[in-house]
Structures are given as structure tokens and as C-alpha cells.
Design a protein around this motif. Structure first.
Motif, PDB file in Angstrom:
ATOM      1  N   SER A   9     -12.172   5.309   7.923  1.00  0.00           N
ATOM      2  CA  SER A   9     -11.305   6.277   7.501  1.00  0.00           C
ATOM      3  C   SER A   9      -9.994   5.771   6.927  1.00  0.00           C
ATOM      4  O   SER A   9      -9.402   5.971   5.829  1.00  0.00           O
ATOM      5  CB  SER A   9     -11.005   7.573   8.396  1.00  0.00           C
ATOM      6  N   ASP A  10      -9.447   4.770   7.931  1.00  0.00           N
ATOM      7  CA  ASP A  10      -8.012   3.977   7.700  1.00  0.00           C
ATOM      8  C   ASP A  10      -8.363   3.275   6.357  1.00  0.00           C
ATOM      9  O   ASP A  10      -7.422   3.118   5.535  1.00  0.00           O
ATOM     10  CB  ASP A  10      -7.687   3.235   8.592  1.00  0.00           C
ATOM     11  N   TYR A  11      -9.461   2.383   6.187  1.00  0.00           N
ATOM     12  CA  TYR A  11      -9.791   1.329   5.324  1.00  0.00           C
ATOM     13  C   TYR A  11      -9.984   2.507   3.803  1.00  0.00           C
ATOM     14  O   TYR A  11      -9.132   1.890   2.896  1.00  0.00           O
ATOM     15  CB  TYR A  11     -11.060   0.812   5.405  1.00  0.00           C
ATOM     16  N   GLY A  12     -10.295   3.581   3.947  1.00  0.00           N
ATOM     17  CA  GLY A  12     -10.279   4.125   2.638  1.00  0.00           C
ATOM     18  C   GLY A  12      -9.043   4.723   2.303  1.00  0.00           C
ATOM     19  O   GLY A  12      -8.764   4.862   1.004  1.00  0.00           O
ATOM     20  N   THR A  13      -8.254   5.071   3.128  1.00  0.00           N
ATOM     21  CA  THR A  13      -6.888   5.758   2.997  1.00  0.00           C
ATOM     22  C   THR A  13      -6.065   4.727   2.350  1.00  0.00           C
ATOM     23  O   THR A  13      -5.462   4.916   1.314  1.00  0.00           O
ATOM     24  CB  THR A  13      -6.167   6.300   4.181  1.00  0.00           C
ATOM     25  N   THR A  14      -6.274   3.228   2.828  1.00  0.00           N
ATOM     26  CA  THR A  14      -5.217   2.111   2.513  1.00  0.00           C
ATOM     27  C   THR A  14      -5.954   1.958   0.927  1.00  0.00           C
ATOM     28  O   THR A  14      -4.949   1.519   0.200  1.00  0.00           O
ATOM     29  CB  THR A  14      -5.644   0.907   3.562  1.00  0.00           C
ATOM     30  N   SER A  15      -7.103   1.893   0.625  1.00  0.00           N
ATOM     31  CA  SER A  15      -7.643   1.313  -0.461  1.00  0.00           C
ATOM     32  C   SER A  15      -6.960   2.359  -1.553  1.00  0.00           C
ATOM     33  O   SER A  15      -6.713   1.969  -2.658  1.00  0.00           O
ATOM     34  CB  SER A  15      -9.256   1.460  -0.425  1.00  0.00           C
ATOM     35  N   GLY A  17      -4.518   4.204  -1.326  1.00  0.00           N
ATOM     36  CA  GLY A  17      -3.223   3.917  -1.451  1.00  0.00           C
ATOM     37  C   GLY A  17      -2.795   2.762  -2.430  1.00  0.00           C
ATOM     38  O   GLY A  17      -1.865   2.820  -3.378  1.00  0.00           O
ATOM     39  N   GLU A  18      -3.468   1.904  -2.177  1.00  0.00           N
ATOM     40  CA  GLU A  18      -3.276   0.438  -2.890  1.00  0.00           C
ATOM     41  C   GLU A  18      -3.565   0.921  -4.655  1.00  0.00           C
ATOM     42  O   GLU A  18      -2.876   0.651  -5.245  1.00  0.00           O
ATOM     43  CB  GLU A  18      -4.016  -0.398  -2.420  1.00  0.00           C
ATOM     44  N   ALA A  19      -4.842   1.529  -4.547  1.00  0.00           N
ATOM     45  CA  ALA A  19      -4.953   1.939  -6.099  1.00  0.00           C
ATOM     46  C   ALA A  19      -3.935   2.672  -6.568  1.00  0.00           C
ATOM     47  O   ALA A  19      -3.665   2.666  -7.878  1.00  0.00           O
ATOM     48  CB  ALA A  19      -6.346   2.705  -5.986  1.00  0.00           C
ATOM     49  N   ALA A  20      -3.341   3.787  -5.949  1.00  0.00           N
ATOM     50  CA  ALA A  20      -2.204   4.529  -6.691  1.00  0.00           C
ATOM     51  C   ALA A  20      -0.993   3.610  -6.972  1.00  0.00           C
ATOM     52  O   ALA A  20      -0.353   3.897  -7.905  1.00  0.00           O
ATOM     53  CB  ALA A  20      -1.826   5.606  -5.795  1.00  0.00           C
ATOM     54  N   PHE A  21      -0.581   2.663  -6.006  1.00  0.00           N
ATOM     55  CA  PHE A  21       0.475   1.953  -6.302  1.00  0.00           C
ATOM     56  C   PHE A  21       0.133   0.887  -7.407  1.00  0.00           C
ATOM     57  O   PHE A  21       1.188   0.784  -8.386  1.00  0.00           O
ATOM     58  CB  PHE A  21       0.794   1.006  -5.000  1.00  0.00           C
ATOM     59  N   LEU A  22      -1.016   0.540  -7.629  1.00  0.00           N
ATOM     60  CA  LEU A  22      -1.167  -0.340  -8.746  1.00  0.00           C
ATOM     61  C   LEU A  22      -1.187   0.470  -9.839  1.00  0.00           C
ATOM     62  O   LEU A  22      -0.797   0.065 -11.118  1.00  0.00           O
ATOM     63  CB  LEU A  22      -2.534  -1.233  -8.411  1.00  0.00           C
ATOM     64  N   ALA A  23      -1.902   1.291 -10.120  1.00  0.00           N
ATOM     65  CA  ALA A  23      -1.620   2.487 -11.168  1.00  0.00           C
ATOM     66  C   ALA A  23      -0.130   2.825 -11.466  1.00  0.00           C
ATOM     67  O   ALA A  23       0.020   2.788 -12.844  1.00  0.00           O
ATOM     68  CB  ALA A  23      -2.428   3.860 -11.027  1.00  0.00           C
ATOM     69  N   VAL A  24       0.615   3.033 -10.727  1.00  0.00           N
ATOM     70  CA  VAL A  24       1.988   3.287 -10.906  1.00  0.00           C
ATOM     71  C   VAL A  24       2.662   2.098 -11.523  1.00  0.00           C
ATOM     72  O   VAL A  24       3.600   2.037 -12.523  1.00  0.00           O
ATOM     73  CB  VAL A  24       2.753   3.850  -9.665  1.00  0.00           C
ATOM     74  N   ALA A  25       2.478   0.840 -10.770  1.00  0.00           N
ATOM     75  CA  ALA A  25       2.940  -0.492 -11.256  1.00  0.00           C
ATOM     76  C   ALA A  25       2.523  -0.826 -12.562  1.00  0.00           C
ATOM     77  O   ALA A  25       3.324  -1.265 -13.417  1.00  0.00           O
ATOM     78  CB  ALA A  25       2.383  -1.412 -10.357  1.00  0.00           C
TER      79      ALA A  25
END
Length: 218
Positions: A9-15, A17-25
Motif C-alpha cells: 500500500s505504501d509502495y503504491g501511494t509513493t508511486s 505521488g511520484e507520478a503526480a510530481f513528474l506530471a506537474v514537473a
């Protein structure tokens, strides 16, 4: 088992979050690139206009505007095109990209001199994107006039990298062969041929009347 599920669950949440950050970047980089290109094109438009280039659209076409800039700087536009195409090839990009930068710096040196600017101003071109914006803004909005004859002959004038092309709407530079203007470019207007004229009569004198036509002989 609960610990394993929690880890997943933590791994899925982190992924996520990273995907959202990359999309914004990526979105930010894309928007910044668009804004940066609009600024560059607008400033190039002002520089081109002051240099006598016809058609404001030339400053807004990618790659082509760099080729026009190179022509104003006495550098062959085909050198710009070749280095840019080669820079898109993975094997050649390590050589082609530095070569493209060198070609553009060579053209910038000439353009800078034709605007009557000294080399310290040109250092702005070497800094970063903001430095290039400032440099183009100085050339496009300052009181210095464009004078192609102000620059000394380029060191590469007799080499393959010298500009020998003539394009409609882009003024030919002094370093180019004037005879090539028939190929589509244009340079300084050609003065009409001198016409002969009779000197004016002295004041107070009347020019003699024209002789009458000869009559038939008897």
C-alpha cells in the motif's frame, strides 16, 4: 500478512505521488519552454526588422529563424540546419550540439558588431536563456542602428561556412558576392545610370533658336 499488505500500500501511494510530481514537473517545463520560445521569437522579430529582414513571420518559425539569424551573422544557414539535424541523432549529438553552439556564437559575434556593440555585451549571449533575452532586447530596442559595413571582414569569409546564399526578403550582406543577388536576395539599391545633361546657360543670355529645317533644293 498485514505487514506485507501495508508495504504494498505504501509502495503504491509513493508511486502515485511520484507520478503526480513528474506530471506537474513536465507540465511546468513544457509551459516554460513555450513561454521562452515566444520571448525569443518576439525579440528576434525586432532584431530582424531592424536588420531589414522582410516578413515578421520569419522570426516565429523554429529552426528557420536560427538560419536567418546565421545569415545576418555571415554564417551559412545550411551549417545551422546540418548541425541541428545531426544533433537529433544519438550517435552524433555529442559532436553536433557543441558545433551548433559554436556556429550560433560565430553569428552572434557578427550581429553584435553590426549593431555597433562591443564584446562585453556579447557575454550575455553566453550566459543562459535569460542572458540571451537581455542581449536580443538590447539589440532590438536600443538606439544603435544596424550597419553591416561596421563589422570587419569575418575570419571565415573564404571558407565553406561563409554565407553565400541569397533568399528573398533577407538583405544580402557586404561579405556576399553581389552578383549572386540575381538569385533571389537583395542588397543595397542600385543607383540608376547617370544621364548626360547640358550645363545651364549663363544668366542674362538667351539660347539661340533652333535652326529651321532645310528646305528643298532647287
Amino acid at each position: 500478512m498485514n505487514n506485507i499488505n501495508l508495504a504494498y500500500s505504501d509502495y503504491g501511494t509513493t508511486s502515485a505521488g511520484e507520478a503526480a510530481f513528474l506530471a506537474v514537473a513536465y507540465l511546468f517545463i513544457f509551459l516554460f519552454s513555450i513561454i521562452g520560445y515566444v520571448i525569443i521569437a518576439f525579440l528576434l522579430m525586432k532584431v530582424f526588422d531592424r536588420a531589414g529582414v522582410q516578413g515578421k513571420w520569419r522570426a516565429w518559425v523554429p529552426v528557420y529563424n536560427a538560419m536567418v539569424f546565421a545569415k545576418l551573422g555571415d554564417v551559412s544557414p545550411w551549417a545551422v540546419l546540418i548541425t541541428l539535424v545531426a544533433a537529433s541523432i544519438p550517435v552524433l549529438n555529442f559532436i553536433a550540439l557543441p558545433a551548433y553552439l559554436v556556429v550560433m556564437i560565430m553569428a552572434a559575434v557578427r550581429v553584435n558588431a553590426k549593431f555597433g556593440r562591443t564584446w562585453p555585451i556579447l557575454l550575455l549571449f553566453l550566459l543562459n536563456a535569460i542572458g540571451i533575452w537581455i542581449w536580443l532586447g538590447i539589440l532590438g530596442f536600443s538606439s544603435n542602428r544596424w550597419n553591416p559595413a561596421a563589422a570587419s571582414p569575418s575570419p571565415w569569409g573564404s571558407s565553406f561556412i561563409a554565407d553565400k546564399t541569397f533568399w528573398n526578403g533577407i538583405p544580402a550582406q557586404p561579405a556576399q558576392n553581389v552578383q549572386g543577388q540575381n538569385g533571389g536576395g537583395y542588397g543595397a539599391p542600385v543607383a540608376p545610370p547617370a544621364q548626360g545633361y547640358a550645363p545651364p546657360a549663363a544668366p542674362g543670355t538667351t539660347p539661340p533658336p533652333p535652326a529651321p529645317p532645310a528646305g528643298p533644293q532647287v
